[in-house]
Write a protein that holds these residues in place. Structure first.
Motif, PDB file in Angstrom:
ATOM      1  N   ARG A 230       0.974  -1.109  -0.089  1.00 36.14           N
ATOM      2  CA  ARG A 230       0.030   0.131  -0.013  1.00 36.14           C
ATOM      3  C   ARG A 230       0.927   1.167  -0.178  1.00 36.14           C
ATOM      4  NH1 ARG A 230      -5.026   1.388   0.275  1.00 36.14           N
ATOM      5  NH2 ARG A 230      -5.716  -0.864   1.000  1.00 36.14           N
ATOM      6  N   LEU A 231       0.687   2.232  -1.058  1.00 36.59           N
ATOM      7  CA  LEU A 231       1.675   3.220  -1.275  1.00 36.59           C
ATOM      8  C   LEU A 231       0.745   4.530  -1.121  1.00 36.59           C
ATOM      9  CD1 LEU A 231       3.871   2.134  -4.342  1.00 36.59           C
ATOM     10  CD2 LEU A 231       4.300   2.024  -1.700  1.00 36.59           C
ATOM     11  N   LEU A 232       1.620   5.617  -0.867  1.00 37.35           N
ATOM     12  CA  LEU A 232       0.867   6.986  -1.216  1.00 37.35           C
ATOM     13  C   LEU A 232       1.070   7.216  -2.396  1.00 37.35           C
ATOM     14  CD1 LEU A 232       2.042   9.438   1.725  1.00 37.35           C
ATOM     15  CD2 LEU A 232      -0.183   9.170   0.772  1.00 37.35           C
ATOM     16  N   LYS A 233       0.086   7.964  -2.954  1.00 32.18           N
ATOM     17  CA  LYS A 233       0.098   8.007  -4.409  1.00 32.18           C
ATOM     18  C   LYS A 233       0.912   9.412  -4.652  1.00 32.18           C
ATOM     19  CE  LYS A 233      -4.651   6.488  -5.243  1.00 32.18           C
ATOM     20  NZ  LYS A 233      -6.106   7.015  -5.368  1.00 32.18           N
ATOM     21  N   ASN A 234       1.940   9.194  -5.542  1.00 28.55           N
ATOM     22  CA  ASN A 234       2.990  10.157  -5.985  1.00 28.55           C
ATOM     23  C   ASN A 234       3.500   9.761  -7.501  1.00 28.55           C
ATOM     24  OD1 ASN A 234       4.487   7.818  -5.640  1.00 28.55           O
ATOM     25  ND2 ASN A 234       6.048   8.968  -4.507  1.00 28.55           N
ATOM     26  N   LYS A 235       4.222  10.713  -7.993  1.00 23.00           N
ATOM     27  CA  LYS A 235       4.772  10.370  -9.298  1.00 23.00           C
ATOM     28  C   LYS A 235       5.160   8.695  -9.663  1.00 23.00           C
ATOM     29  CE  LYS A 235       7.927  10.997 -13.117  1.00 23.00           C
ATOM     30  NZ  LYS A 235       8.591   9.707 -13.149  1.00 23.00           N
ATOM     31  N   PHE A 236       6.108   8.196  -8.659  1.00 27.92           N
ATOM     32  CA  PHE A 236       6.396   6.811  -8.672  1.00 27.92           C
ATOM     33  C   PHE A 236       5.057   5.852  -8.861  1.00 27.92           C
ATOM     34  CE2 PHE A 236       6.995   2.719  -6.353  1.00 27.92           C
ATOM     35  CZ  PHE A 236       7.380   2.010  -7.629  1.00 27.92           C
ATOM     36  N   TYR A 237       4.109   5.957  -7.979  1.00 27.10           N
ATOM     37  CA  TYR A 237       2.859   5.479  -8.245  1.00 27.10           C
ATOM     38  C   TYR A 237       2.170   5.516  -9.379  1.00 27.10           C
ATOM     39  CZ  TYR A 237      -2.027   4.263  -7.568  1.00 27.10           C
ATOM     40  OH  TYR A 237      -3.337   3.710  -7.570  1.00 27.10           O
ATOM     41  N   ASP A 238       2.126   6.629 -10.026  1.00 21.53           N
ATOM     42  CA  ASP A 238       1.450   7.195 -11.218  1.00 21.53           C
ATOM     43  C   ASP A 238       2.144   6.243 -12.505  1.00 21.53           C
ATOM     44  OD1 ASP A 238      -0.208   8.906 -10.194  1.00 21.53           O
ATOM     45  OD2 ASP A 238       0.818  10.629 -10.509  1.00 21.53           O
ATOM     46  N   ASP A 239       3.570   6.055 -12.039  1.00 19.42           N
ATOM     47  CA  ASP A 239       4.418   5.466 -13.178  1.00 19.42           C
ATOM     48  C   ASP A 239       3.715   4.098 -13.159  1.00 19.42           C
ATOM     49  OD1 ASP A 239       5.736   7.938 -14.095  1.00 19.42           O
ATOM     50  OD2 ASP A 239       7.498   7.358 -12.651  1.00 19.42           O
ATOM     51  N   VAL A 240       3.750   3.399 -12.105  1.00 25.94           N
ATOM     52  CA  VAL A 240       3.262   1.956 -11.860  1.00 25.94           C
ATOM     53  C   VAL A 240       1.863   2.036 -12.584  1.00 25.94           C
ATOM     54  CG1 VAL A 240       2.610   0.286 -10.200  1.00 25.94           C
ATOM     55  CG2 VAL A 240       4.486   1.684  -9.522  1.00 25.94           C
ATOM     56  N   THR A 241       0.979   2.719 -12.128  1.00 27.35           N
ATOM     57  CA  THR A 241      -0.406   2.698 -12.860  1.00 27.35           C
ATOM     58  C   THR A 241      -0.143   2.663 -14.292  1.00 27.35           C
ATOM     59  OG1 THR A 241      -1.139   3.950 -10.742  1.00 27.35           O
ATOM     60  CG2 THR A 241      -2.919   3.631 -12.610  1.00 27.35           C
ATOM     61  N   GLN A 242       0.149   3.720 -14.795  1.00 23.42           N
ATOM     62  CA  GLN A 242       0.644   3.915 -16.204  1.00 23.42           C
ATOM     63  C   GLN A 242       1.026   2.613 -16.810  1.00 23.42           C
ATOM     64  OE1 GLN A 242      -0.184   6.447 -18.028  1.00 23.42           O
ATOM     65  NE2 GLN A 242       0.569   5.647 -19.791  1.00 23.42           N
ATOM     66  N   LEU A 243       2.229   2.120 -16.198  1.00 30.31           N
ATOM     67  CA  LEU A 243       2.671   0.702 -16.990  1.00 30.31           C
ATOM     68  C   LEU A 243       1.425  -0.585 -16.767  1.00 30.31           C
ATOM     69  CD1 LEU A 243       5.219  -0.749 -17.918  1.00 30.31           C
ATOM     70  CD2 LEU A 243       5.990  -1.293 -15.477  1.00 30.31           C
ATOM     71  N   TYR A 244       0.727  -0.458 -15.809  1.00 30.90           N
ATOM     72  CA  TYR A 244      -0.218  -1.226 -15.896  1.00 30.90           C
ATOM     73  C   TYR A 244      -1.507  -1.385 -16.935  1.00 30.90           C
ATOM     74  CZ  TYR A 244       0.635  -3.739 -11.268  1.00 30.90           C
ATOM     75  OH  TYR A 244       1.055  -4.388 -10.428  1.00 30.90           O
ATOM     76  N   THR A 245      -1.371  -0.024 -17.460  1.00 23.01           N
ATOM     77  CA  THR A 245      -2.391  -0.077 -18.447  1.00 23.01           C
ATOM     78  C   THR A 245      -2.064  -0.883 -19.985  1.00 23.01           C
ATOM     79  OG1 THR A 245      -1.247   1.954 -19.604  1.00 23.01           O
ATOM     80  CG2 THR A 245      -3.035   2.163 -17.914  1.00 23.01           C
ATOM     81  N   LYS A 246      -0.498  -1.218 -19.725  1.00 22.35           N
ATOM     82  CA  LYS A 246       0.199  -1.909 -20.772  1.00 22.35           C
ATOM     83  C   LYS A 246       0.239  -3.325 -20.560  1.00 22.35           C
ATOM     84  CE  LYS A 246       2.863   2.201 -22.221  1.00 22.35           C
ATOM     85  NZ  LYS A 246       3.961   2.779 -21.796  1.00 22.35           N
ATOM     86  N   GLY A 247      -0.296  -3.988 -19.567  1.00 26.79           N
ATOM     87  CA  GLY A 247      -0.193  -5.316 -19.275  1.00 26.79           C
ATOM     88  C   GLY A 247       0.884  -5.883 -19.118  1.00 26.79           C
ATOM     89  N   PRO A 248       1.736  -5.276 -18.241  1.00 25.62           N
ATOM     90  CA  PRO A 248       3.177  -5.696 -17.930  1.00 25.62           C
ATOM     91  C   PRO A 248       3.492  -6.948 -17.637  1.00 25.62           C
ATOM     92  CG  PRO A 248       2.350  -4.394 -15.997  1.00 25.62           C
ATOM     93  CD  PRO A 248       1.401  -4.230 -17.172  1.00 25.62           C
ATOM     94  N   THR A 249       4.845  -7.480 -18.006  1.00 27.18           N
ATOM     95  CA  THR A 249       5.324  -8.701 -17.314  1.00 27.18           C
ATOM     96  C   THR A 249       5.728  -8.429 -16.227  1.00 27.18           C
ATOM     97  OG1 THR A 249       7.634  -8.238 -18.327  1.00 27.18           O
ATOM     98  CG2 THR A 249       6.071  -9.422 -19.709  1.00 27.18           C
ATOM     99  N   ILE A 250       6.203  -9.475 -15.125  1.00 21.63           N
ATOM    100  CA  ILE A 250       6.780  -9.367 -13.980  1.00 21.63           C
ATOM    101  C   ILE A 250       8.034  -8.762 -13.974  1.00 21.63           C
ATOM    102  CG2 ILE A 250       7.790 -10.592 -11.969  1.00 21.63           C
ATOM    103  CD1 ILE A 250       4.810 -11.524 -11.756  1.00 21.63           C
ATOM    104  N   ASP A 251       9.007  -8.882 -15.168  1.00 17.25           N
ATOM    105  CA  ASP A 251      10.196  -8.376 -15.225  1.00 17.25           C
ATOM    106  C   ASP A 251      10.086  -7.053 -15.693  1.00 17.25           C
ATOM    107  OD1 ASP A 251      11.587 -10.602 -14.915  1.00 17.25           O
ATOM    108  OD2 ASP A 251      11.740 -11.145 -16.660  1.00 17.25           O
ATOM    109  N   GLU A 252       8.988  -6.434 -16.203  1.00 17.30           N
ATOM    110  CA  GLU A 252       8.983  -5.113 -16.252  1.00 17.30           C
ATOM    111  C   GLU A 252       8.577  -4.279 -15.276  1.00 17.30           C
ATOM    112  OE1 GLU A 252       7.506  -4.821 -21.184  1.00 17.30           O
ATOM    113  OE2 GLU A 252       6.227  -5.430 -19.782  1.00 17.30           O
ATOM    114  N   LEU A 253       7.881  -5.003 -14.323  1.00 11.62           N
ATOM    115  CA  LEU A 253       7.531  -4.225 -13.004  1.00 11.62           C
ATOM    116  C   LEU A 253       8.446  -4.185 -12.185  1.00 11.62           C
ATOM    117  CD1 LEU A 253       3.937  -6.188 -12.308  1.00 11.62           C
ATOM    118  CD2 LEU A 253       4.369  -3.628 -12.753  1.00 11.62           C
ATOM    119  N   LYS A 254       9.217  -5.506 -11.953  1.00 12.29           N
ATOM    120  CA  LYS A 254      10.371  -5.035 -11.144  1.00 12.29           C
ATOM    121  C   LYS A 254      11.581  -4.310 -11.751  1.00 12.29           C
ATOM    122  CE  LYS A 254      10.906  -9.989  -9.777  1.00 12.29           C
ATOM    123  NZ  LYS A 254      11.502 -11.566 -10.136  1.00 12.29           N
TER     124      LYS A 254
END
Ligand SMILES: Cc1cc2nc3c(=O)[nH]c(=O)nc-3n(C[C@H](O)[C@H](O)[C@H](O)COP(=O)(O)O)c2cc1C
Length: 314
Positions: A230-254
């Protein structure tokens, strides 16, 4: 007699959760001196740094304190060795199988508690022989379970199945919340987020301030495919959310998470690119206070709620 005060030989059944980049010897000893149970968070410490924190904590308090050990971190063997060598009496394990270390620690005379987020793991922990369980709901700050079970439903469900002492965690920052979870069957509470906003927490002052400013809806549980957090929303969180829209692989998330994100955010105070772990209850935290004041206020609020509830007529 309360089962948790009896188990740990403390005054109040209030545990300060072990927290990476927040709970070093200063916070742990302050909470223990105030009558709760302080925990050093070993998750962000190299083994020798942990040893130093334990030694300083022993000098700063004569009261019981413990060490929280997330079992997914490297150097686990060395960490366990240090805990035994330094004579630590209480260990809270988390993020791993309770079977792995419980017997060993108990053979050394250590009281062992395991943190879970589901009934299934509460039962596993009981079978592994732990002395108590922390059941942590979906609201909690930091790493969490995948099932999204909230504290309000998790505590009575765990209570129904286990008979060892139960500590509730997730969303508790006030005495009336403590009263509520104890009404649901908990014997005590573990609080994390509230103690991040304490003077003694080792977190960066800018992160503490951000916690105080957070409101309802400002945190989110994400990165479920790696280790839900559970994270506070900030730019890093937004980057994660953005990546999720592309259906990332585990390695991309890592790759996006990279290394030392949590340190960067919570310890170094990079509120933009860092990982900022905090619970939903940050929306109820409005000030940074000494840990002893936090403990005292919780106890007072708890008593007031108790009186209030006993006179409430339907
Ligand atoms: C900044 C932060 C770091 C945390 N780190 C750990 C950790 O290293 N090990 C662990 O078992 N739990 C960790 N937690 C969870 C806390 O120990 C505690 O169970 C949780 O914060 C309770 O929920 P609350 O935040 O709603 O009070 C962390 C929580 C926070 C907020």
């Amino acid at each position: 007699m309360n089962k948790i005060t009896e188990l740990f030989k403390i005054k109040y059944p209030i545990v300060q959760g072990g927290m990476i980049w927040a709970s070093g010897w200063k916070l742990a000893s302050a909470v223990s001196n105030a009558g709760g149970l302080g925990l050093i968070g070993a998750g962000s410490m190299y083994p020798e740094v942990l040893r130093e924190h334990i030694q300083k904590c022993k000098k700063a308090t004569t009261k019981p304190f413990g060490v929280n050990i997330p079992m997914l971190y490297p150097n686990i063997e060395e960490i366990m060795k240090i805990v035994v060598e330094e004579g630590v009496k209480i260990v809270f394990t988390s993020a791993g199988n309770p079977k792995t270390w419980t017997t060993h620690l108990k053979e050394q005379g250590i009281t062992v508690v395991h943190v879970v987020s589901s009934v299934k793991f509460a039962l596993k922990a009981e079978q592994a022989g732990v002395d108590a369980v922390v059941a942590e709901g979906f609201e909690a700050g930091g790493h969490n379970g995948r099932d999204e079970t909230t504290t309000l439903t998790l505590i009575p469900m765990v209570r129904e199945k286990i008979s060892i002492p139960l500590i509730a965690a997730g969303g508790i920052a006030t005495g009336n919340a403590m009263y509520a979870v104890m009404a649901l069957g908990a014997d005590g509470v573990q609080m994390g987020s509230r103690f991040v906003a304490s003077e003694e927490a080792s977190s960066h002052p800018d992160f503490k301030q951000k916690v105080v400013e957070a409101g309802e809806g400002d945190t989110h549980l994400t990165l479920k495919e790696l280790a839900p957090v559970r994270l506070l929303k900030n730019k890093f969180y937004d980057d994660v959310t953005q990546l999720y829209t592309k259906g990332p692989t585990i390695d991309e998330l890592k790759e996006l998470l990279g290394r030392a994100r949590a340190k960067r955010g919570m310890f170094e105070g990079d509120l933009v690119e860092g990982e900022l772990e905090i619970g939903q209850v940050s929306g109820l935290i409005h000030d940074i206070k000494p840990a002893a004041t936090i403990v005292q206020q919780i106890v007072e609020e708890f008593s007031e709620t108790k009186t209030q509830m006993s006179t409430t007529l339907f």
